[in-house]
Design an enzyme around this catalytic site. Structure first.
Site, PDB file in Angstrom:
ATOM      1  N   HIS A   1       0.838  -1.190   0.000  1.00  0.00           N
ATOM      2  CA  HIS A   1       0.000   0.000   0.000  1.00  0.00           C
ATOM      3  C   HIS A   1       0.883   1.253   0.000  1.00  0.00           C
ATOM      4  CE1 HIS A   1       0.233  -1.325   4.336  1.00  0.00           C
ATOM      5  NE2 HIS A   1       0.870  -0.193   4.340  1.00  0.00           N
TER       6      HIS A   1
HETATM    7  C1  T46 Z   1       3.873  -1.072   6.805  1.00  0.00           C
HETATM    8  C2  T46 Z   1       4.153  -2.465   7.204  1.00  0.00           C
HETATM    9  C3  T46 Z   1       5.582  -2.731   7.500  1.00  0.00           C
HETATM   10  C4  T46 Z   1      -3.291  -0.511  13.577  1.00  0.00           C
HETATM   11  O1  T46 Z   1      -4.317  -0.622  14.252  1.00  0.00           O
HETATM   12  N1  T46 Z   1      -2.357   0.434  13.890  1.00  0.00           N
HETATM   13  C5  T46 Z   1      -1.208   0.609  13.179  1.00  0.00           C
HETATM   14  O2  T46 Z   1      -0.393   1.493  13.505  1.00  0.00           O
HETATM   15  C6  T46 Z   1      -0.981  -0.275  12.059  1.00  0.00           C
HETATM   16  C7  T46 Z   1       0.294  -0.119  11.233  1.00  0.00           C
HETATM   17  C8  T46 Z   1      -1.922  -1.219  11.756  1.00  0.00           C
HETATM   18  N2  T46 Z   1      -3.048  -1.345  12.498  1.00  0.00           N
HETATM   19  C9  T46 Z   1      -4.016  -2.409  12.180  1.00  0.00           C
HETATM   20  C10 T46 Z   1      -4.677  -2.295  10.815  1.00  0.00           C
HETATM   21  C11 T46 Z   1      -4.965  -3.738  10.462  1.00  0.00           C
HETATM   22  O3  T46 Z   1      -6.197  -4.123  11.039  1.00  0.00           O
HETATM   23  O4  T46 Z   1      -3.310  -3.661  12.169  1.00  0.00           O
HETATM   24  C12 T46 Z   1      -3.844  -4.512  11.165  1.00  0.00           C
HETATM   25  C13 T46 Z   1      -2.758  -4.973  10.202  1.00  0.00           C
HETATM   26  O5  T46 Z   1      -2.324  -3.847   9.434  1.00  0.00           O
HETATM   27  P1  T46 Z   1      -1.820  -3.999   7.922  1.00  0.00           P
HETATM   28  O6  T46 Z   1      -2.659  -4.974   7.212  1.00  0.00           O
HETATM   29  O7  T46 Z   1      -1.705  -2.621   7.342  1.00  0.00           O
HETATM   30  O8  T46 Z   1      -0.388  -4.657   8.183  1.00  0.00           O
HETATM   31  P2  T46 Z   1       0.862  -4.834   7.205  1.00  0.00           P
HETATM   32  O9  T46 Z   1       1.821  -5.675   7.937  1.00  0.00           O
HETATM   33  O10 T46 Z   1       0.462  -5.265   5.842  1.00  0.00           O
HETATM   34  O11 T46 Z   1       1.468  -3.339   7.032  1.00  0.00           O
HETATM   35  C14 T46 Z   1       1.955  -2.662   8.165  1.00  0.00           C
HETATM   36  C15 T46 Z   1       1.697  -1.181   8.009  1.00  0.00           C
HETATM   37  O12 T46 Z   1       0.306  -0.947   7.799  1.00  0.00           O
HETATM   38  C16 T46 Z   1       2.467  -0.616   6.852  1.00  0.00           C
HETATM   39  O13 T46 Z   1       2.330   0.791   6.812  1.00  0.00           O
HETATM   40  O14 T46 Z   1       4.734  -0.390   6.292  1.00  0.00           O
HETATM   41  O15 T46 Z   1       3.347  -2.896   8.306  1.00  0.00           O
END
Ligand code: T46
Length: 134
Positions: A50
């Site tokens: 993203h």
């Molecule tokens: C990135 C990579 C390395 C939160 O509630 N707070 C937060 O600060 C973050 C980052 C996520 N969340 C929640 C949102 C989703 O329900 O945690 C869940 C997993 O998030 P996401 O699917 O975005 O996770 P990744 O591992 O694909 O990505 C994350 C970061 O979003 C992204 O910016 O650089 O880790």
């Protein structure tokens, strides 16, 4: 990508071991409002995929290794994060993907903004439309 995003930190080491200090607007090119870290990523699974409208991020692999690709819509480059003494800057409106995680990888991320899901662009076609003003 205009500026080199991969930064090497100054390591303050002595006979006891190493220490790295990161300060806002010095080693990290922004004020940070949030820290999160991901670990236990399953083999073969990518993360990220993203971009953000406003959030800037700084990624440091503090244990193990992973790869990160950064894509501005015109050019895509891949970086290896395999030591805690390097960090990668991901500017806003840069599509980022993290992959090839080692099983012991802990990837720490500093961000300039609190978490807002509305700041995420999770659709690559939409991202390309925005960055190319299409
Ligand atoms: C990135 C990579 C390395 C939160 O509630 N707070 C937060 O600060 C973050 C980052 C996520 N969340 C929640 C949102 C989703 O329900 O945690 C869940 C997993 O998030 P996401 O699917 O975005 O996770 P990744 O591992 O694909 O990505 C994350 C970061 O979003 C992204 O910016 O650089 O880790």
């Amino acid at each position: 990508m205009s500026k080199e995003p991969l930064l090497h930190f100054n390591v303050l080491g002595d006979h006891r071991g190493q220490l790295i200090a990161l300060e806002e607007n010095k080693e990290i090119p922004f004020d940070f409002k949030r820290v999160f870290y991901i670990y236990g990523t399953q083999e073969g699974i990518p993360r990220g995929q993203h971009a953000h409208y406003e959030t800037q991020q700084f990624l440091i692999c503090i244990h193990g290794s992973c790869k990160v690709s950064l894509d501005d819509g015109k050019e895509k480059k891949t970086y290896v994060l395999d030591k805690p003494s390097i960090g990668l800057y991901q500017d806003k409106m840069i599509w980022g993907e993290m992959f090839d995680f080692s099983s012991d990888c802990t990837l720490m991320v500093l961000a300039n903004m609190p978490y807002y899901e509305e700041d995420y662009i999770r659709d690559y076609t939409q991202f390309l439309k925005i960055v190319t003003n299409d």
